[in-house]
Scaffold this active site. Structure first.
Site, short mmCIF file in Angstrom:
data_model
loop_
_atom_site.label_atom_id
_atom_site.label_comp_id
_atom_site.label_asym_id
_atom_site.label_seq_id
_atom_site.Cartn_x
_atom_site.Cartn_y
_atom_site.Cartn_z
N ARG A 80 -3.08 12.84 -7.98
CA ARG A 80 -1.95 12.10 -7.41
C ARG A 80 -1.57 10.92 -8.30
NH1 ARG A 80 -3.23 9.40 -2.42
NH2 ARG A 80 -1.27 8.48 -3.06
N LYS B 16 2.80 4.84 -11.82
CA LYS B 16 3.13 5.63 -10.62
C LYS B 16 3.82 4.74 -9.57
CE LYS B 16 -0.11 6.38 -7.31
NZ LYS B 16 0.38 5.98 -5.98
N ASN B 17 3.22 3.59 -9.30
CA ASN B 17 3.73 2.76 -8.21
C ASN B 17 5.06 2.08 -8.54
OD1 ASN B 17 1.56 3.52 -6.74
ND2 ASN B 17 0.52 1.53 -6.74
N ARG C 235 2.42 8.08 1.38
CA ARG C 235 2.98 6.92 2.05
C ARG C 235 4.20 6.34 1.33
NH1 ARG C 235 1.72 2.99 5.66
NH2 ARG C 235 2.50 0.99 4.95
N ASP D 268 5.24 -2.18 10.20
CA ASP D 268 5.98 -3.19 10.97
C ASP D 268 6.81 -4.12 10.08
OD1 ASP D 268 3.27 -3.91 10.19
OD2 ASP D 268 3.63 -5.83 11.18
N LEU D 269 6.29 -4.43 8.90
CA LEU D 269 7.04 -5.36 8.03
C LEU D 269 8.31 -4.71 7.48
CD1 LEU D 269 4.05 -6.98 6.08
CD2 LEU D 269 5.42 -8.01 7.90
N ARG E 47 -2.66 1.08 7.92
CA ARG E 47 -1.41 1.01 7.15
C ARG E 47 -0.14 1.09 8.02
NH1 ARG E 47 -2.11 3.93 1.45
NH2 ARG E 47 -0.86 2.19 0.78
N PRO E 48 0.13 0.03 8.74
CA PRO E 48 1.34 0.01 9.58
C PRO E 48 2.63 -0.17 8.75
CG PRO E 48 0.22 -2.10 9.69
CD PRO E 48 -0.63 -1.22 8.82
N CYS F 265 -4.09 6.60 6.81
CA CYS F 265 -4.75 7.36 5.76
C CYS F 265 -6.17 6.87 5.66
CB CYS F 265 -4.01 7.29 4.45
SG CYS F 265 -4.11 5.72 3.66
N ASP G 204 -6.44 -1.82 -5.70
CA ASP G 204 -6.50 -0.49 -6.33
C ASP G 204 -7.53 -0.42 -7.46
OD1 ASP G 204 -4.62 0.46 -4.60
OD2 ASP G 204 -2.96 0.50 -6.03
C1 UD1 Z 1 1.15 -0.49 -2.38
C2 UD1 Z 1 0.61 0.47 -3.42
C3 UD1 Z 1 -0.87 0.73 -3.17
C4 UD1 Z 1 -1.64 -0.58 -3.09
C5 UD1 Z 1 -0.99 -1.53 -2.09
C6 UD1 Z 1 -1.62 -2.91 -2.10
C7 UD1 Z 1 2.53 1.85 -3.93
C8 UD1 Z 1 3.16 3.19 -3.90
N1 UD1 Z 1 1.34 1.71 -3.33
O1 UD1 Z 1 1.03 0.15 -1.11
O2 UD1 Z 1 -1.37 1.52 -4.25
O3 UD1 Z 1 -2.97 -0.33 -2.70
O4 UD1 Z 1 0.40 -1.69 -2.39
O5 UD1 Z 1 -1.54 -3.48 -3.35
O6 UD1 Z 1 3.07 0.93 -4.52
N2 UD1 Z 1 0.93 -4.04 5.91
C9 UD1 Z 1 1.28 -4.39 7.19
N3 UD1 Z 1 2.50 -4.03 7.67
C10 UD1 Z 1 3.41 -3.34 6.90
C11 UD1 Z 1 3.05 -3.01 5.59
C12 UD1 Z 1 1.80 -3.37 5.12
O7 UD1 Z 1 0.49 -5.01 7.90
O8 UD1 Z 1 4.50 -3.05 7.39
C13 UD1 Z 1 -0.39 -4.43 5.39
C14 UD1 Z 1 -1.20 -3.23 4.88
O9 UD1 Z 1 -1.88 -2.58 5.93
C15 UD1 Z 1 -2.12 -3.92 3.89
C16 UD1 Z 1 -1.23 -5.00 3.29
O10 UD1 Z 1 -0.20 -5.21 4.24
O11 UD1 Z 1 -3.19 -4.52 4.56
C17 UD1 Z 1 -0.64 -4.67 1.96
O12 UD1 Z 1 -0.07 -3.37 2.01
P1 UD1 Z 1 1.22 -2.97 1.18
O13 UD1 Z 1 1.44 -3.94 0.06
O14 UD1 Z 1 2.36 -2.74 2.11
O15 UD1 Z 1 0.79 -1.57 0.58
P2 UD1 Z 1 1.78 -0.45 0.15
O16 UD1 Z 1 3.06 -1.09 -0.28
O17 UD1 Z 1 1.83 0.61 1.18
#
Ligand code: UD1
Length: 421
Positions: free
Chosen positions: A399, A22-23, A92, A124-125, A121-122, A116, A307
């Protein structure tokens, strides 16, 4: 809302084929926006999240159809650069249309995905990365508005408080492939799903090196072409079946997997005392006699995946002794603790830690799924529990797990879906 009724206590036996990831599929589908030509994506799992991404593509004006695991998508007639709130708020991962839309139109308007149940889950990056590619980004009215006269390569450090970000890496990657000049992403996510996306983009004509390492180099190209691609197997679905085999004291084989994507899970199960036997693309899981408690810390790949945290908690909850799980990616991702305790587990949450005192057995109970992986954990626990468990709100599980009850049934589980309106 459908429910799953599970009569626990059956040792699972037999073999199960793992579906496409899925991811990996979701960002790859978003990447089809980058070309006018037709893309054919195979091994796409038949899941709610996938259908939602297809809806988003169609809303933007693309043609996208799903037939027996194959998506045929064409973005030639893409007319909109807006991904609306009513769709993005449901998933997301839909936020990863931002990078490709920006690359395609030099502008994009994408709803903020919102928080969620597993945490804040920001984004910013994502924003920081795209800004470094010469995009102007503002946030207003719940939308991210991105605009650029011309995307230009840049040097981007993409690490945050919790390490690298999978979807931020994907977003920046998809914008950078069409930017002028070279982009370097440092502290890029190393997850296999990022590598699959980069492989797809390279087939399309992109020039990406280093995917799968923390430093990715992207040389921008003018145009990308339509290609065929087969999505990698879903390592989280594989891991979920591994825990289901282990918790029931079963003897199952999972097929169609890539072993190296499962190293952290294999290592932890062996530490616990589960017997694993590998062949080229399959893995046999046999529960050993004296399973031992273990400590787990979730980390970005190649560390133990967040996960799989919930499903391992189910397994550890019936192993004698004390186990500790530390959640380093989403410190609040413990919604399943209360539900597992309703089934007789002894788990205490202390900040980002869960302390699990193994009990002799779990007992079936009505429980409620709160998010995708938490619901998988409840199903895993129910398979080992005495009596009947009723898992409600299973739309969460739909999902991310293709035909979960059919696959478990084929392994001998007593599981039934009750359709409810
Ligand atoms: C993806 C996966 C999700 C998995 C997660 C972590 C998909 C569709 N989803 O989600 O199943 O649980 O990776 O392996 O691939 N963060 C920030 N700022 C940002 C983005 C993220 O601080 O802009 C933080 C998040 O809150 C979290 C960490 O970085 O603590 C990792 O999150 P991230 O790898 O971005 O998760 P997703 O890509 O959303």
């Amino acid at each position: 809302m459908d429910k799953l009724i599970i009569e626990g206590g059956v040792r699972l036996k037999g073999s199960v084929r793992i579906s496409g990831s899925k991811n990996a599929a979701l960002p790859i589908l978003a990447a089809t926006i980058l070309t006018d030509e037709v893309c054919v994506i195979r091994n796409v799992p038949n899941l709610r999240d996938v259908h939602l991404m297809l809806r988003i593509l169609r809303t933007l004006g693309a043609q996208a159809e799903f037939k027996k695991g194959v998506v045929t998508a064409c973005s030639k007639r893409l007319k909109s650069y807006t991904a609306p709130y009513n769709l993005v708020s449901k998933m997301r991962a839909s936020f990863c249309v931002l990078g490709p839309l920006l690359a395609r139109f030099n502008k994009a308007k994408v709803s903020l995905p919102g928080g969620c149940i597993i945490g804040v889950r920001p984004v910013d990056l994502h924003i920081k990365g795209l800004k470094r590619l010469n995009a102007d980004i503002t946030v207003s009215g719940g939308y991210v508005h991105a605009r650029s006269d011309e995307l230009k390569g840049g040097h981007i450090y993409l690490g945050g408080e919790f390490g690298s970000s999978v979807l931020a890496t994907a977003n920046v990657l998809m914008a950078a492939v069409r930017a002028k000049g070279t982009t370097i992403i440092e502290n890029a996510a190393c997850e296999p799903e990022v590598v699959d996306l980069a492989n797809f983009l390279n087939k399309m004509g992109a020039e990406i090196e280093g995917a799968g390492t923390p430093a990715i180099e992207i040389k921008g190209v003018k145009a990308l072409k339509g290609v065929e691609h087969k999505v990698i197997p879903d390592r989280i679905e594989a891991g979920t079946f591994m825990t289901a085999g282990a918790i029931t004291g079963g003897n199952i084989v999972i097929t169609g997997i890539i072993h190296k994507h499962l190293s952290a899970l294999i290592d932890k199960l062996e530490e616990i005392g589960v017997i694993l036997e590998r062949t080229d693309s399959s893995l046999r899981i046999k529960a050993g006699r004296n399973l031992k408690p273990a400590n787990i810390t979730t980390l970005p790949y190649p560390g133990f995946p967040t996960d799989m945290q919930a499903q391992f908690m189910s397994l550890l909850s019936i192993i004698p002794g004390v186990s500790v799980i530390t959640e380093k990616i989403y410190p609040d991702r413990f919604m399943h603790v209360a539900e597992l305790n309703r089934m007789g587990a002894h788990i205490q949450k202390e900040g980002p830690h869960a302390i699990i005192a193994g009990v002799k057995y779990l007992s079936g109970a009505p429980v409620m799924a709160s998010d995708l992986r938490a619901s998988a954990a409840l199903v895993v626990a129910a398979l080992a529990a005495g009596g009947k468990t009723e898992v409600s709100r299973v739309y969460h599980i739909d999902r991310g797990y293709e035909n979960i009850e059919k696959k478990l049934e084929a392994l001998g589980a007593k599981i039934l879906r009750i359709k409810e309106n």
